[in-house]
Design a protein around this motif. Structure first.
Motif, PDB file in Angstrom:
ATOM      1  N   ALA A 184      -0.904   1.071 -13.037  1.00  0.00           N
ATOM      2  CA  ALA A 184      -1.548   0.327 -11.962  1.00  0.00           C
ATOM      3  C   ALA A 184      -0.501   0.082 -10.883  1.00  0.00           C
ATOM      4  O   ALA A 184       0.703   0.250 -11.109  1.00  0.00           O
ATOM      5  N   VAL A 185      -0.960  -0.292  -9.690  1.00  0.00           N
ATOM      6  CA  VAL A 185      -0.068  -0.633  -8.588  1.00  0.00           C
ATOM      7  C   VAL A 185      -0.315  -2.078  -8.208  1.00  0.00           C
ATOM      8  O   VAL A 185      -1.455  -2.467  -7.925  1.00  0.00           O
ATOM      9  N   GLU A 186       0.773  -2.878  -8.211  1.00  0.00           N
ATOM     10  CA  GLU A 186       0.673  -4.310  -7.935  1.00  0.00           C
ATOM     11  C   GLU A 186       1.790  -4.723  -6.983  1.00  0.00           C
ATOM     12  O   GLU A 186       2.740  -3.977  -6.742  1.00  0.00           O
ATOM     13  N   PHE A 187       1.662  -5.922  -6.460  1.00  0.00           N
ATOM     14  CA  PHE A 187       2.803  -6.537  -5.770  1.00  0.00           C
ATOM     15  C   PHE A 187       2.994  -7.956  -6.311  1.00  0.00           C
ATOM     16  O   PHE A 187       2.031  -8.644  -6.651  1.00  0.00           O
ATOM     17  N   GLN A 188       4.255  -8.366  -6.395  1.00  0.00           N
ATOM     18  CA  GLN A 188       4.593  -9.685  -6.897  1.00  0.00           C
ATOM     19  C   GLN A 188       5.055 -10.629  -5.801  1.00  0.00           C
ATOM     20  O   GLN A 188       5.300 -11.814  -6.047  1.00  0.00           O
ATOM     21  N   GLU A 189       5.167 -10.109  -4.589  1.00  0.00           N
ATOM     22  CA  GLU A 189       5.506 -10.909  -3.420  1.00  0.00           C
ATOM     23  C   GLU A 189       4.885 -10.246  -2.202  1.00  0.00           C
ATOM     24  O   GLU A 189       4.576  -9.048  -2.217  1.00  0.00           O
ATOM     25  N   TYR A 190       4.697 -11.015  -1.149  1.00  0.00           N
ATOM     26  CA  TYR A 190       4.131 -10.471   0.077  1.00  0.00           C
ATOM     27  C   TYR A 190       5.227  -9.797   0.888  1.00  0.00           C
ATOM     28  O   TYR A 190       6.385 -10.217   0.879  1.00  0.00           O
TER      29      TYR A 190
ATOM     30  N   PRO B  88       1.158 -11.874  -9.824  1.00  0.00           N
ATOM     31  CA  PRO B  88       1.042 -10.592  -9.125  1.00  0.00           C
ATOM     32  C   PRO B  88      -0.409 -10.255  -8.818  1.00  0.00           C
ATOM     33  O   PRO B  88      -1.326 -10.763  -9.469  1.00  0.00           O
ATOM     34  N   PHE B  89      -0.594  -9.372  -7.828  1.00  0.00           N
ATOM     35  CA  PHE B  89      -1.941  -9.009  -7.390  1.00  0.00           C
ATOM     36  C   PHE B  89      -2.051  -7.503  -7.300  1.00  0.00           C
ATOM     37  O   PHE B  89      -1.134  -6.814  -6.860  1.00  0.00           O
ATOM     38  N   ARG B  90      -3.220  -7.011  -7.683  1.00  0.00           N
ATOM     39  CA  ARG B  90      -3.518  -5.583  -7.653  1.00  0.00           C
ATOM     40  C   ARG B  90      -4.591  -5.348  -6.594  1.00  0.00           C
ATOM     41  O   ARG B  90      -5.729  -5.775  -6.761  1.00  0.00           O
ATOM     42  N   PRO B  91      -4.266  -4.676  -5.471  1.00  0.00           N
ATOM     43  CA  PRO B  91      -5.282  -4.456  -4.427  1.00  0.00           C
ATOM     44  C   PRO B  91      -6.251  -3.358  -4.815  1.00  0.00           C
ATOM     45  O   PRO B  91      -6.153  -2.743  -5.875  1.00  0.00           O
ATOM     46  N   GLY B  92      -7.197  -3.106  -3.893  1.00  0.00           N
ATOM     47  CA  GLY B  92      -8.159  -2.028  -4.092  1.00  0.00           C
ATOM     48  C   GLY B  92      -9.575  -2.538  -4.199  1.00  0.00           C
ATOM     49  O   GLY B  92      -9.892  -3.329  -5.082  1.00  0.00           O
ATOM     50  N   LEU B  93     -10.459  -2.070  -3.297  1.00  0.00           N
ATOM     51  CA  LEU B  93     -11.832  -2.543  -3.217  1.00  0.00           C
ATOM     52  C   LEU B  93     -12.865  -1.494  -3.595  1.00  0.00           C
ATOM     53  O   LEU B  93     -14.027  -1.853  -3.830  1.00  0.00           O
ATOM     54  N   GLU B  94     -12.494  -0.223  -3.639  1.00  0.00           N
ATOM     55  CA  GLU B  94     -13.495   0.811  -3.897  1.00  0.00           C
ATOM     56  C   GLU B  94     -12.882   1.950  -4.692  1.00  0.00           C
ATOM     57  O   GLU B  94     -11.749   2.353  -4.430  1.00  0.00           O
ATOM     58  N   VAL B  95     -13.643   2.420  -5.669  1.00  0.00           N
ATOM     59  CA  VAL B  95     -13.167   3.507  -6.522  1.00  0.00           C
ATOM     60  C   VAL B  95     -14.317   4.461  -6.821  1.00  0.00           C
ATOM     61  O   VAL B  95     -15.497   4.121  -6.683  1.00  0.00           O
ATOM     62  N   SER B  96     -13.946   5.633  -7.251  1.00  0.00           N
ATOM     63  CA  SER B  96     -14.915   6.551  -7.860  1.00  0.00           C
ATOM     64  C   SER B  96     -14.341   7.001  -9.191  1.00  0.00           C
ATOM     65  O   SER B  96     -13.123   7.007  -9.391  1.00  0.00           O
ATOM     66  N   GLY B  97     -15.223   7.378 -10.115  1.00  0.00           N
ATOM     67  CA  GLY B  97     -14.756   7.838 -11.417  1.00  0.00           C
ATOM     68  C   GLY B  97     -15.902   7.918 -12.396  1.00  0.00           C
ATOM     69  O   GLY B  97     -17.073   8.013 -12.004  1.00  0.00           O
ATOM     70  N   ARG B  98     -15.570   7.846 -13.669  1.00  0.00           N
ATOM     71  CA  ARG B  98     -16.564   7.946 -14.738  1.00  0.00           C
ATOM     72  C   ARG B  98     -16.567   6.672 -15.570  1.00  0.00           C
ATOM     73  O   ARG B  98     -15.501   6.130 -15.883  1.00  0.00           O
TER      74      ARG B  98
END
Length: 325
Positions: A3-9, A57-67
């Protein structure tokens, strides 16, 4: 899973690839093995300014495609292995994502996973701005801020298909103007002069509908560009300006009106309305009315590069992250 996250702005380099536990779906939820992830300006605002971030920490992302990987208790109409596009309230930058079943949309026949990742936020938003909120009628004129972005690309095509009398766009550079002119726009203006350009193009009348994701002074100038009985729909505050207030002086004299739209807010307050909206909007893709070009694609591990490109305000169309190496 990765996953991709950030722990600070901060700048794009605060985005880090991490190993995380693979989630399981709760009641009314599904998990999705992601194939592609849409990159949105809201992701950049979350990383830089804490927009809609509850904690780190926060993980961004609002839209995905997959199964669909697994379904939770009470979920009907979705089964493991089914191809879907999903709107999620954060957490999309990951190999496995949790989504509410009501905002996980089975893909129409003929729609591939790469194209599907461009749809969940952009196409329903553009449709709602023009139709459900903006109430566009055939023959009316439209002005779209950010005409070369994802929503702007779709809005220009949808407005043209709806019989708009003229579709005008606003962009920040000549290169973006050239792109927008290929996607439904009659004329494209620059940010600094758009209000004067609108008056010139319309013989002083103004436009019937303005779509504004910028806020601040741009929104005020958009109000001034409206014709009598014109409507402005606000769908963001990219400028970071103080919240705007509109009252009698701006609206009463010429019967103007202001509306607003947020697809994330609709997902929380009226998910069934969002589902119906998404079905109407996706149909415009499958029938060939609109297309949203993917202009750049990055591996998940290079999410920071996608943020740099979008943050540089030179990108057009849609940016994606690809999960498979």
């Amino acid at each position: 899973m990765r996953a991709v996250e950030f722990q600070e702005y901060g700048a794009p380099e605060v985005l880090q690839v991490v190993q995380a536990e693979t989630p399981e779906p709760g009641p009314g939820q599904v998990t999705i093995d992601t194939a592609y992830i849409g990159v949105n300006f809201a992701d950049l605002k979350a990383r830089a300014d804490g927009y809609r971030v509850q904690s780190l920490p926060f993980r961004p992302g609002l839209e995905v495609s997959g199964r669909v990987r697994a379904v939770g208790e009470g979920v009907e109409g979705l089964v493991p292995g089914q191809e879907v596009a999903a709107l999620v309230d954060g957490g999309g930058y990951a190999e496995v994502v949790v989504a509410g079943a009501v905002t996980a949309f089975p893909l129409p026949q003929g729609l591939d996973l790469r194209t599907a990742a461009t749809l969940p936020t952009v196409v329903p938003t553009a449709h709602a701005l023009l139709h459900e909120v903006g109430r566009l009628r055939a023959g009316e004129t439209v002005l779209v801020q950010g005409a070369a972005g994802g929503i702007g690309t779709v809005a220009g095509q949808l407005a043209r298909a709806a019989g708009a009398g003229a579709v005008y766009g606003v962009v920040s550079s000549a290169a973006k103007a050239e792109y927008a002119l290929k996607h439904g726009y009659d004329e494209v203006f620059t940010t600094d002069t758009f209000s004067d350009d609108v008056r010139r193009a319309t013989g002083g009348r103004g436009v019937d509908l303005v779509l504004d994701p910028v806020g601040g002074d741009t929104l005020r100038r958009g109000l001034d560009a409206l014709a009598a009985f014109g409507r402005l729909v606000s769908f963001g505050n990219a400028s970071g300006a103080e919240p705007w207030h509109v009252g009698q002086p701006e609206l009463y004299t010429q019967g103007r009106s202001v509306g607003g739209f947020s697809i994330l807010a609709l997902a929380q307050s009226a998910p069934e309305a969002l589902r119906a909206l998404a079905e109407r909007a996706f149909a415009k893709v499958t029938d060939g009315t609109v297309s949203l070009p993917v202009t750049a694609e990055f591996p998940l591990a290079e999410a920071a590069e996608a943020h740099r490109l979008m943050g540089g305000r030179t990108s057009t169309g849609k940016l994606l992250l690809r999960v498979a190496d």
